[in-house]
Design a protein around this motif. Structure first.
Motif, mmCIF file in Angstrom:
data_model
loop_
_atom_site.group_PDB
_atom_site.id
_atom_site.type_symbol
_atom_site.label_atom_id
_atom_site.label_comp_id
_atom_site.label_asym_id
_atom_site.label_seq_id
_atom_site.Cartn_x
_atom_site.Cartn_y
_atom_site.Cartn_z
ATOM 1 N N UNK A 52 49.114 66.498 8.784
ATOM 2 C CA UNK A 52 49.696 67.739 8.276
ATOM 3 C C UNK A 52 48.618 68.530 7.551
ATOM 4 N N UNK A 53 48.556 69.832 7.758
ATOM 5 C CA UNK A 53 47.620 70.642 6.974
ATOM 6 C C UNK A 53 48.165 70.868 5.562
ATOM 7 N N UNK A 54 47.296 71.241 4.658
ATOM 8 C CA UNK A 54 47.724 71.530 3.294
ATOM 9 C C UNK A 54 48.691 72.707 3.294
ATOM 10 N N UNK A 55 49.694 72.625 2.431
ATOM 11 C CA UNK A 55 50.697 73.683 2.304
ATOM 12 C C UNK A 55 50.175 74.773 1.378
ATOM 13 N N UNK A 56 50.435 76.016 1.735
ATOM 14 C CA UNK A 56 49.969 77.153 0.935
ATOM 15 C C UNK A 56 50.689 77.203 -0.405
ATOM 16 N N UNK A 57 49.938 77.515 -1.452
ATOM 17 C CA UNK A 57 50.516 77.678 -2.784
ATOM 18 C C UNK A 57 51.128 79.076 -2.918
ATOM 19 N N UNK A 58 51.980 79.263 -3.939
ATOM 20 C CA UNK A 58 52.662 80.559 -4.091
ATOM 21 C C UNK A 58 51.711 81.749 -4.137
ATOM 22 N N UNK A 59 50.557 81.597 -4.807
ATOM 23 C CA UNK A 59 49.637 82.730 -4.916
ATOM 24 C C UNK A 59 48.998 83.099 -3.578
ATOM 25 N N UNK A 60 49.035 82.181 -2.617
ATOM 26 C CA UNK A 60 48.541 82.480 -1.269
ATOM 27 C C UNK A 60 49.641 83.123 -0.437
ATOM 28 N N UNK A 61 50.867 82.684 -0.624
ATOM 29 C CA UNK A 61 51.990 83.204 0.152
ATOM 30 C C UNK A 61 52.346 84.647 -0.202
ATOM 31 N N UNK A 62 52.306 84.961 -1.486
ATOM 32 C CA UNK A 62 52.816 86.252 -1.959
ATOM 33 C C UNK A 62 52.164 87.464 -1.310
ATOM 34 N N UNK A 63 50.830 87.536 -1.182
ATOM 35 C CA UNK A 63 50.221 88.732 -0.581
ATOM 36 C C UNK A 63 50.626 88.964 0.862
ATOM 37 N N UNK A 64 51.102 87.930 1.532
ATOM 38 C CA UNK A 64 51.516 88.053 2.929
ATOM 39 C C UNK A 64 52.999 88.376 3.065
ATOM 40 N N UNK A 65 53.706 88.450 1.922
ATOM 41 C CA UNK A 65 55.119 88.779 1.935
ATOM 42 C C UNK A 65 56.036 87.602 2.170
ATOM 43 N N UNK A 66 55.552 86.379 1.865
ATOM 44 C CA UNK A 66 56.347 85.173 2.092
ATOM 45 C C UNK A 66 56.755 84.545 0.766
ATOM 46 N N UNK A 100 45.412 77.068 5.129
ATOM 47 C CA UNK A 100 44.198 77.548 5.787
ATOM 48 C C UNK A 100 44.388 78.953 6.352
ATOM 49 N N UNK A 101 45.382 79.145 7.203
ATOM 50 C CA UNK A 101 45.591 80.450 7.824
ATOM 51 C C UNK A 101 45.957 81.519 6.804
ATOM 52 N N UNK A 102 46.904 81.203 5.929
ATOM 53 C CA UNK A 102 47.417 82.224 5.026
ATOM 54 C C UNK A 102 46.394 82.633 3.977
ATOM 55 N N UNK A 103 45.574 81.695 3.541
ATOM 56 C CA UNK A 103 44.515 82.026 2.593
ATOM 57 C C UNK A 103 43.488 82.955 3.239
ATOM 58 N N UNK A 104 43.178 82.693 4.507
ATOM 59 C CA UNK A 104 42.217 83.533 5.229
ATOM 60 C C UNK A 104 42.745 84.956 5.382
#
Length: 510
Positions: A29-43, A181-185
């Motif tokens: 499993x890849x690492x799960x995105x933290x809230x600060x990574x999700x927010x800018x993408x609208x998730x 990985x993807x969402x942080x990028x």
């Protein structure tokens, strides 16, 4: 050979279809995105309390939005054509990495909630409730799909597992379970302009260094401009091209080609990234936001043409979606295609006799070529069908004396994935990446033994990064992978500018 904490598959001369071994990759499993990574993408920042309801609502939305998704989920007849076509199954033996097995993770939920038979007689039609255990399986195995689309080539119904994987990732993002990985990028692109987070001053320093290096090596002042208003061409290239070998060697080659063509060109600090990871997570909105930066840069710099560098999925997004995502492009010169690939640009110059090469400069290499998935199965080059296969090979033959293709069943539209595409190029998935690379590395190893091949060229940043990392696990050297325009750079014969102009540009480069 690189040290591994897992078992590296043994290479064989012929394709070996492994015995089914359930759950061998359930731990991956890849690492799960933290809230600060999700927010800018609208998730949402974390798994929602009412996640099941929201996930099913999102699935219903996607089923209504994309008719193909419903067709793919309805039409599979379990014929088995796809079972041995996925590189991840061939490398891991896990049946959930068979394309049909991966599809069924969503198909059983779809049948349970969106078909009459599944609602009334779930066990008879293989329908299951969307439980937390099923969600965990989704997160694991939909991040073991590189969205390469090889399975769809062999499926008699054309079922595209990549589209199902994209839909699953979009559903998971919508309930707060995103991949780090993807969402942080994607977030880095929004704040800085590229995947690697390289700011404008760092890009300028890199480009100035390239100008100095090329002049020291060749005595010719080749420019690598950035943010030059009024340039004819905007080059949009993966940020890896600014950062490391073999990528930067390709960027050097682009500049030399533009120099010989006599055209003005520029990079952009605002749109310093060709890649678009919005596609990997299935998010149209994030794809659009990333693509809009290219439009903004083109308008700001008043260019007439847009050329994309060597990046597989970037070319798929550009070729297939750019006009929809960021068009219209009516402010560009209508005489040129929108967009254009750097290989198309170079090939056209070769056909017109405007480039001169000394092929002997590449005689230290015996080449083969890796067809990158998104170029091979999701795009095209030139004006004829199959141009995406023939144009890169024509460039190699024009710049090298020694070239051999790998086995026909492993190239062109049947090419095997590098094992790191689809948003999986992260160290937390290294076991998957190494095992997924096995079919491609086997084909490479065979042509090395049979034809004496020493290097493999590619036109995808992810492929090049993947191979530099995984080839040592199989006892090969990381520098056996090269950029196609690295070969162009080595062989091209540069024309000096007029002495006065050359001296002036040399002083600027210094």
């Amino acid at each position: 050979m690189a040290k591994a904490t897992f078992e590296v598959p043994e290479l064989s001369q012929y394709l070996d279809v492994p015995p089914v071994t359930p759950q061998t990759m359930a731990h991956s499993k890849p690492f799960v995105a933290k809230p600060e990574i999700q927010a800018p993408l609208g998730f949402p920042g974390e798994l929602m309390d009412d996640w099941q309801e929201k996930a099913l609502d999102k699935m219903g939305e996607l089923l209504g939005k994309y008719r193909s998704l419903r067709v793919y989920l309805d039409s599979c007849v379990k014929c088995g054509s796809c079972t041995d076509k996925c590189h991840y199954y061939l490398g891991t033996k896990d049946p959930k990495n068979m394309p049909v097995g991966r599809q069924d993770l969503m198909r059983k939920v779809y049948r349970r909630y969106f078909t009459l038979a599944g609602k009334l007689f779930p066990k008879l039609v293989g329908a299951e409730d969307f439980t937390k255990e099923v969600l965990d399986d989704w997160y694991s195995y939909y991040h073991q799909c590189s969205q390469c689309r090889r399975c769809s080539v062999f499926c008699p119904y054309g079922i595209d597992t990549a589209e199902i994987s994209m839909a699953a990732r979009e559903i998971m993002d919508s309930i707060g379970v995103g991949q780090k990985y993807c969402n942080e990028i994607i977030g880095k692109v929004y704040t800085i302009g590229n995947n690697l987070g390289l700011p404008g001053p760092a890009l300028r320093d890199t480009l100035e260094g390239l100008e100095e290096d090329v002049f020291d090596e060749t005595g010719v002042a080749v420019r690598y401009p950035i943010d030059q208003v009024g340039a004819e061409i905007l080059l949009v290239t993966p940020s890896a091209d600014f950062f490391a070998e073999p990528h930067v060697d390709g960027l050097i080659g682009y500049g030399k080609v533009f120099h010989e063509a006599g055209v003005s060109w520029t990079l952009s600090s605002h749109a310093s990234e060709a890649a678009n990871f919005g596609m990997f997570i299935g998010s149209y909105e994030n794809m659009r936001r990333v693509a809009q930066r290219i439009r903004e840069a083109a308008i700001q710099l008043k260019v007439k043409r847009i050329v994309f560098g060597e990046c597989g999925h970037a070319w798929r997004v550009a070729y297939s979606f750019l006009n929809t995502l960021a068009g219209p492009w009516d402010f560009l010169d209508p005489r040129y295609p929108v967009p254009q690939h750097i290989c198309e640009f170079t090939y056209d110059l070769i056909q017109e006799g405007k480039l001169t090469f000394d092929k002997g400069e590449n005689d230290d290499k015996v080449l083969t070529y890796h067809d990158s998935c998104n170029v091979a199965r999701a795009s095209r080059m030139g004006n004829t069908p199959g141009g995406q296969f023939e144009i890169p090979r024509a460039i190699i033959r024009a710049t090298c004396n020694h070239f051999y293709d790998m086995d026909e069943d492993t190239i062109r539209d049947r090419t095997f994935c590098c094992g790191g595409g689809g948003g999986l190029l992260t160290d937390d998935l290294m076991e998957l990446r190494v095992k997924g690379a096995k079919p491609r590395v086997e084909a490479l190893n065979n042509v090395m033994l049979e034809k004496g091949v020493t290097h493999m060229a590619a036109i995808c940043a992810i492929c090049k990064s993947q191979f530099t990392k995984v080839l040592p696990y199989y006892g090969m050297e990381m520098d056996q992978i090269v950029s196609l325009h690295q070969l162009v750079s080595n062989a091209i014969v540069l024309t000096p500018l007029d002495d006065e102009d050359d001296e002036e540009e040399a002083e600027e480069a210094a």
